[in-house]
Design an enzyme around this catalytic site. Structure first.
Site, PDB file in Angstrom:
ATOM      1  N   GLU A 108       3.819  -7.034   1.560  1.00  0.00           N
ATOM      2  CA  GLU A 108       3.398  -7.266   0.171  1.00  0.00           C
ATOM      3  C   GLU A 108       3.493  -5.984  -0.643  1.00  0.00           C
ATOM      4  OE1 GLU A 108      -0.633  -8.578   0.660  1.00  0.00           O
ATOM      5  OE2 GLU A 108      -0.073 -10.462   1.600  1.00  0.00           O
ATOM      6  N   PRO A 109       4.694  -5.416  -0.789  1.00  0.00           N
ATOM      7  CA  PRO A 109       4.803  -4.159  -1.539  1.00  0.00           C
ATOM      8  C   PRO A 109       4.656  -4.398  -3.039  1.00  0.00           C
ATOM      9  CG  PRO A 109       6.983  -4.973  -0.999  1.00  0.00           C
ATOM     10  CD  PRO A 109       6.008  -5.918  -0.341  1.00  0.00           C
ATOM     11  N   GLY A 110       3.941  -3.512  -3.703  1.00  0.00           N
ATOM     12  CA  GLY A 110       3.804  -3.602  -5.157  1.00  0.00           C
ATOM     13  C   GLY A 110       4.284  -2.323  -5.814  1.00  0.00           C
ATOM     14  N   ARG A 111       3.440  -1.290  -5.728  1.00  0.00           N
ATOM     15  CA  ARG A 111       3.719  -0.026  -6.414  1.00  0.00           C
ATOM     16  C   ARG A 111       5.057   0.585  -6.011  1.00  0.00           C
ATOM     17  NH1 ARG A 111      -0.711   3.321  -8.027  1.00  0.00           N
ATOM     18  NH2 ARG A 111      -1.925   2.134  -6.531  1.00  0.00           N
ATOM     19  N   ARG A 128      -4.927   3.855 -15.985  1.00  0.00           N
ATOM     20  CA  ARG A 128      -5.064   4.533 -14.694  1.00  0.00           C
ATOM     21  C   ARG A 128      -5.717   5.921 -14.777  1.00  0.00           C
ATOM     22  NH1 ARG A 128      -1.622   5.754 -11.520  1.00  0.00           N
ATOM     23  NH2 ARG A 128      -2.685   4.985  -9.681  1.00  0.00           N
ATOM     24  N   CYS A 159     -11.762   5.746 -29.166  1.00  0.00           N
ATOM     25  CA  CYS A 159     -12.993   6.513 -29.417  1.00  0.00           C
ATOM     26  C   CYS A 159     -13.832   6.696 -28.170  1.00  0.00           C
ATOM     27  CB  CYS A 159     -13.780   5.829 -30.516  1.00  0.00           C
ATOM     28  SG  CYS A 159     -12.814   5.820 -32.020  1.00  0.00           S
ATOM     29  N   TYR A 212      -8.967   6.028 -12.616  1.00  0.00           N
ATOM     30  CA  TYR A 212      -8.850   6.666 -11.281  1.00  0.00           C
ATOM     31  C   TYR A 212      -8.518   8.152 -11.367  1.00  0.00           C
ATOM     32  CZ  TYR A 212      -7.371   1.731 -10.735  1.00  0.00           C
ATOM     33  OH  TYR A 212      -7.240   0.374 -10.821  1.00  0.00           O
ATOM     34  N   GLY A 268       0.764  -1.246   0.000  1.00  0.00           N
ATOM     35  CA  GLY A 268       0.000   0.000   0.000  1.00  0.00           C
ATOM     36  C   GLY A 268       0.787   1.283   0.000  1.00  0.00           C
TER      37      GLY A 268
HETATM   38  N1  LLP Z   1      -1.561  -6.908  -1.089  1.00  0.00           N
HETATM   39  C1  LLP Z   1      -2.861  -6.977  -1.432  1.00  0.00           C
HETATM   40  C2  LLP Z   1      -3.724  -7.950  -0.756  1.00  0.00           C
HETATM   41  C3  LLP Z   1      -3.380  -6.108  -2.416  1.00  0.00           C
HETATM   42  O1  LLP Z   1      -4.666  -6.172  -2.732  1.00  0.00           O
HETATM   43  C4  LLP Z   1      -2.523  -5.176  -3.045  1.00  0.00           C
HETATM   44  C5  LLP Z   1      -3.012  -4.267  -4.094  1.00  0.00           C
HETATM   45  C6  LLP Z   1      -1.160  -5.164  -2.671  1.00  0.00           C
HETATM   46  C7  LLP Z   1      -0.716  -6.034  -1.674  1.00  0.00           C
HETATM   47  C8  LLP Z   1      -0.172  -4.233  -3.285  1.00  0.00           C
HETATM   48  O2  LLP Z   1      -0.487  -2.903  -3.040  1.00  0.00           O
HETATM   49  P1  LLP Z   1       0.556  -1.737  -3.452  1.00  0.00           P
HETATM   50  O3  LLP Z   1       1.771  -1.910  -2.596  1.00  0.00           O
HETATM   51  O4  LLP Z   1       0.863  -1.905  -4.878  1.00  0.00           O
HETATM   52  O5  LLP Z   1      -0.197  -0.501  -3.158  1.00  0.00           O
HETATM   53  N2  LLP Z   1      -4.791  -0.785 -10.038  1.00  0.00           N
HETATM   54  C9  LLP Z   1      -4.678   0.167  -8.945  1.00  0.00           C
HETATM   55  C10 LLP Z   1      -4.058  -0.434  -7.720  1.00  0.00           C
HETATM   56  C11 LLP Z   1      -4.784  -1.645  -7.186  1.00  0.00           C
HETATM   57  C12 LLP Z   1      -4.138  -2.270  -5.970  1.00  0.00           C
HETATM   58  C13 LLP Z   1      -4.783  -3.556  -5.602  1.00  0.00           C
HETATM   59  N3  LLP Z   1      -4.227  -4.274  -4.481  1.00  0.00           N
HETATM   60  C14 LLP Z   1      -3.912   1.393  -9.438  1.00  0.00           C
HETATM   61  O6  LLP Z   1      -3.516   1.428 -10.604  1.00  0.00           O
HETATM   62  O7  LLP Z   1      -3.726   2.350  -8.685  1.00  0.00           O
END
Ligand code: LLP
Length: 425
Positions: A275-278, A314, A343, A318, A240
């Site tokens: 669980e880092p993603g972004r 995005r 379109c 959003y 997050g």
């Molecule tokens: N763990 C769980 C259970 C999640 O649902 C998510 C993201 C993450 C970890 C990773 O979160 P992060 O660190 O990336 O914030 N498509 C959207 C973002 C959707 C995120 C969904 N869950 C966007 O483009 O902003």
């Protein structure tokens, strides 16, 4: 920090000039920097140096490209997956099954079975019934499934409503006020090895306060569960943490985040999962595009680029902001709307934005597109599926092909009874 920078007036990714990639691969194309992925992986880990036992599971939904996963596997990251498809990618990238966490609110029985067979290290349960089903699938296999119960802490993460997950009305987790009783029932399910709790309150978080509040609630729950006699050895704190999309964005650093976590979890005595993603992927990629036309508008001109909402969803989904910069800026500026060829009026990346002056044929990039970019692409308007390139020093490789409309067309069929007579046989 990332490795996209101007050298002699030309935007480079590491040591590769972006025009060289456009020339070789065409546009639009996602370009990733391996050095930036490595750096972010290290910075996030370093930020957590004050935390004891921990496991880092990259949320591969942010960018599941196989080559990216290889880079992160080499950095010692496991994966957080939410589907059988993501699980297959993590395994194909060489991640160890025990380093993979299976999250997701709608895991099917088939997916749960496959994940047990693969030996995944943790299942984050989203509802009690899922735990019962998982337990019986595991028992059938003579196994005990390592699991945590995902709790919804009812905290407003203060982010966009579509990526907020920790409020009571969201579909995720079990209500925190019912979690202890549910945990008690699930602890008695044969085939289940319930080790702790999990949480994830939302994405692109720019404020640590809601995270800290949610973690504190989880800490209180852990204490309550222990008092009830449960051995709690794991807490999954989710992902997050946000990234700056604008230079003016103020986002807590991984070090700030790590200090908060260390403080809040000081007495927990558990293995913490992240669980880092972004935060790993966001600034490690750009979407490289060519200006097709500059079209006069009522007030500002429309810069029509060859990337569209199907390539980078995005902004349309959003109202997200992505910086737009020319690959070879002239130094002049213009105020323009930036849009793609699809379109729909929603296929607009920015309105009234002050940008580098561009003309037809110029190259430009949308920055901070490494997370939730290519992976959310579609072929809407029968456009190609956007390709991906990974740069590593002075080398680059196409790590996902452009899937041409003809290939997609070739997977479709007209049933025989609808064939015009003259095309039969
Ligand atoms: N763990 C769980 C259970 C999640 O649902 C998510 C993201 C993450 C970890 C990773 O979160 P992060 O660190 O990336 O914030 N498509 C959207 C973002 C959707 C995120 C969904 N869950 C966007 O483009 O902003």
């Amino acid at each position: 920090m990332d490795h996209f920078h101007y050298r002699d007036g030309v935007l480079h990714c590491e040591d590769v000039a972006l025009p060289a990639i456009a020339e070789a691969v065409g546009t639009p194309v996602y370009v990733y920097s391996a050095a930036t992925f490595r750096r972010h992986a290290q910075v996030f880990r370093d930020g957590l140096s004050g935390v004891g036992a921990k496991h880092l599971a990259y949320a591969i939904k942010a960018n599941p490209n196989l080559a990216v996963l290889r880079v992160l596997a080499d950095e010692g990251y496991g994966a957080d997956v939410v589907s059988g498809g993501e699980m297959a990618r993590a395994l194909a990238a060489g991640m160890r099954p025990e380093d993979i966490v299976f999250s997701g609110v709608g895991k099917t029985r088939g997916e749960l079975g496959c994940a047990l067979d693969a030996g995944l290290g943790q299942f984050n349960l989203e509802l009690e019934e899922e735990g019962v089903v998982l337990g019986s699938l595991a028992a059938d296999r003579g196994m005990r499934a390592p699991a945590t119960l995902r709790v919804n802490p009812d905290v407003d993460a203060g982010t966009h409503a579509k990526i907020s997950t920790g409020k009571r009305e969201n579909k995720f987790g079990v209500p925190i006020d019912q979690a202890a009783t549910m945990f008690g029932r699930l602890a008695g399910v044969g085939g289940l090895d319930l080790r702790g709790v999990a949480i994830h309150i939302g994405s692109q978080l720019a404020d640590l306060a809601p995270l800290a509040a949610a973690y504190r609630r989880i800490g209180a729950l852990v204490a309550e569960l222990r008092t009830a006699g449960h051995a709690i050895t794991r807490v999954d704190l989710g992902g997050g943490l946000g990234v700056p999309y604008r230079s003016s964005d103020v986002i807590p650093s991984p070090a700030d985040y790590g200090a908060m976590v260390a403080e809040v979890t000081r007495d927990w005595d558990v293995e913490l999962m992240f669980e880092p993603g972004r935060v790993i992927a966001g600034n490690a990629g750009v979407l490289l595009t060519e200006v097709v036309w500059v079209k006069p508008g009522v007030t500002d001109p429309y810069v029509i680029v060859d990337a569209a909402m199907n390539d980078l969803a995005r902004p349309a989904l959003y109202d997200a902001y992505h910086d737009f910069v020319a690959v070879k800026p002239s130094g002049e500026r213009m105020v323009a709307n930036i849009a793609g060829p699809v379109c729909e009026s929603g296929d607009t990346f920015a309105m009234g934005r002050d940008i580098d002056r561009v003309v037809s044929g110029d190259l430009a990039v949308f920055r901070t597109a490494g997370a939730y970019g290519a992976t959310m692409a579609s072929t809407y308007n029968s456009r190609a599926l956007v390709p991906e390139v990974l740069v590593d020093g002075d080398r680059f490789a196409v790590v996902a092909d452009r899937i041409e409309p003809e290939t997609i067309l070739a997977a479709e069929r007209v049933p025989e009874w609808l064939m015009p007579k003259n095309l039969e046989g």
